[in-house]
Every structure is written in structure tokens, then in C-alpha cells.
Write a protein that holds these residues in place. Structure first.
Motif, PDB file in Angstrom:
ATOM      1  N   PHE A  78      -7.272  -3.953  -1.585  1.00 39.17           N
ATOM      2  CA  PHE A  78      -6.429  -3.031  -2.345  1.00 39.17           C
ATOM      3  C   PHE A  78      -4.943  -3.295  -2.099  1.00 39.17           C
ATOM      4  O   PHE A  78      -4.126  -3.085  -2.991  1.00 39.17           O
ATOM      5  N   GLN A  81      -3.771  -5.746  -4.449  1.00 39.29           N
ATOM      6  CA  GLN A  81      -3.589  -5.186  -5.788  1.00 39.29           C
ATOM      7  C   GLN A  81      -2.383  -4.253  -5.845  1.00 39.29           C
ATOM      8  O   GLN A  81      -2.175  -3.570  -6.847  1.00 39.29           O
ATOM      9  N   GLU A  82      -1.616  -4.218  -4.751  1.00 41.58           N
ATOM     10  CA  GLU A  82      -0.406  -3.396  -4.654  1.00 41.58           C
ATOM     11  C   GLU A  82      -0.697  -1.906  -4.825  1.00 41.58           C
ATOM     12  O   GLU A  82       0.089  -1.156  -5.383  1.00 41.58           O
ATOM     13  N   ARG A  83      -1.839  -1.471  -4.339  1.00 50.23           N
ATOM     14  CA  ARG A  83      -2.198  -0.054  -4.392  1.00 50.23           C
ATOM     15  C   ARG A  83      -1.479   0.714  -3.291  1.00 50.23           C
ATOM     16  O   ARG A  83      -1.229   0.193  -2.212  1.00 50.23           O
ATOM     17  N   THR A  84      -1.184   1.971  -3.551  1.00 55.46           N
ATOM     18  CA  THR A  84      -0.547   2.837  -2.547  1.00 55.46           C
ATOM     19  C   THR A  84      -1.610   3.345  -1.574  1.00 55.46           C
ATOM     20  O   THR A  84      -2.820   3.287  -1.865  1.00 55.46           O
ATOM     21  N   ASN A  85      -1.149   3.888  -0.449  1.00 58.46           N
ATOM     22  CA  ASN A  85      -2.091   4.471   0.507  1.00 58.46           C
ATOM     23  C   ASN A  85      -2.909   5.579  -0.140  1.00 58.46           C
ATOM     24  O   ASN A  85      -4.106   5.710   0.104  1.00 58.46           O
ATOM     25  N   GLU A  87      -3.750   5.904  -3.317  1.00 55.54           N
ATOM     26  CA  GLU A  87      -4.744   5.318  -4.229  1.00 55.54           C
ATOM     27  C   GLU A  87      -5.910   4.716  -3.450  1.00 55.54           C
ATOM     28  O   GLU A  87      -7.077   4.874  -3.837  1.00 55.54           O
ATOM     29  N   ILE A  88      -5.599   4.038  -2.346  1.00 52.39           N
ATOM     30  CA  ILE A  88      -6.652   3.447  -1.518  1.00 52.39           C
ATOM     31  C   ILE A  88      -7.534   4.553  -0.935  1.00 52.39           C
ATOM     32  O   ILE A  88      -8.769   4.461  -0.970  1.00 52.39           O
ATOM     33  N   THR A  91      -9.862   5.984  -3.574  1.00 50.21           N
ATOM     34  CA  THR A  91     -10.909   5.044  -3.969  1.00 50.21           C
ATOM     35  C   THR A  91     -11.989   4.924  -2.899  1.00 50.21           C
ATOM     36  O   THR A  91     -13.177   4.861  -3.209  1.00 50.21           O
ATOM     37  N   GLU A  96      -5.499   9.616   3.774  1.00 49.63           N
ATOM     38  CA  GLU A  96      -4.340   8.723   3.790  1.00 49.63           C
ATOM     39  C   GLU A  96      -4.011   8.307   5.217  1.00 49.63           C
ATOM     40  O   GLU A  96      -3.574   7.181   5.460  1.00 49.63           O
TER      41      GLU A  96
END
Length: 131
Positions: A78, A81-85, A87-88, A91, A96
Motif C-alpha cells: 500500500f 500505491q501512495e496510500r495514507t495511513n 486508507e491502509i 483496508t 492507524e
């Protein structure tokens, strides 16, 4: 940010790891878009595998030097994919705070200071492949 014209520059040694990662991700996105528009097109992995065989002959896969847990590998995916904490966390159904701990552990294991540095290190050693 420096713009690289590959038609002029064939030596990428002057680019930072972040710039190389950015270039790599941009090329993958462009190719993915082009491949997805073609009827019966091959997957990105098949395409890159075929291209890699042309550029350098296949050899044994490098043995990962860094001991990354299964969950840390998921978090790395993730990060690529440059996802934020947040968003991770959403998912993976974890907090967080837990994501922050995983990211900190990953940075420490790869001895880097940034998320991009960790992704580049994981790609270099073969622990991570970017989809």
C-alpha cells in the motif's frame, strides 16, 4: 521536480531514489492504461516479465536480506500505491496506530527515513513487486 527526457538521457544515475520511483510508477501507469485498452492484451506482469528477459537474462531471484513479516509486506504494497495511513488502516481493518507501527518497523528494517525509500529498497531486493 526534475523532468527526465529518456530520449536524451540514457544515464539515470543522477536521479534520486524518489525520482526513480516516481518515473517507474508513471511508466507502469502509462503502460497499464495502454495495455488495458488493447483487446486480449497481456497482463502488466507478463509484459514486464517479457521486457525484462529482453533487457537482462533471467537469473536466480535475489534472496531478501530484510526479514519483513506478512503484514509488513501488505503495508509495503500500500505504501507503493501512495496510500495514507488512514486508507491502509481501513483496508486492512487495523488501527492507524498499528499502521504507524508497521511503517516505523519497515523503515527501521530497511534503514531508511522515508516511505519511498522503503518501497525502493523492497523493490531492489525483490521483496516487493509493484502491480
Amino acid at each position: 521536480m526534475k523532468v527526465v527526457d529518456l530520449r536524451v538521457h540514457d544515464d539515470l544515475d543522477g536521479l534520486s531514489e524518489f525520482e526513480l520511483l516516481d518515473l517507474y510508477l508513471r511508466v507502469r501507469r502509462l503502460l497499464a492504461a495502454r495495455l488495458s485498452r488493447q483487446e486480449g492484451s497481456e497482463s502488466m506482469e507478463m509484459f514486464f516479465s517479457r521486457m525484462a528477459e529482453v533487457v537482462e537474462p533471467p537469473g536466480p531471484p535475489p534472496a531478501p536480506k530484510t526479514r519483513i513479516s506478512r503484514r509488513e509486506r501488505e503495508v509495503l504494497h500500500f505504501l507503493a500505491q501512495e496510500r495514507t495511513n488512514a486508507e491502509i488502516a481501513a483496508t486492512l481493518f487495523i488501527s492507524e496506530h498499528t499502521v504507524k507501527n508497521h511503517v516505523s518497523n519497515i523503515l527501521a528494517k530497511y534503514e531508511v527515513g522515508t516511505r519511498h525509500g522503503a518501497v525502493m529498497a523492497a523493490i531492489r531486493e525483490g521483496t516487493l513487486t509493484v502491480d
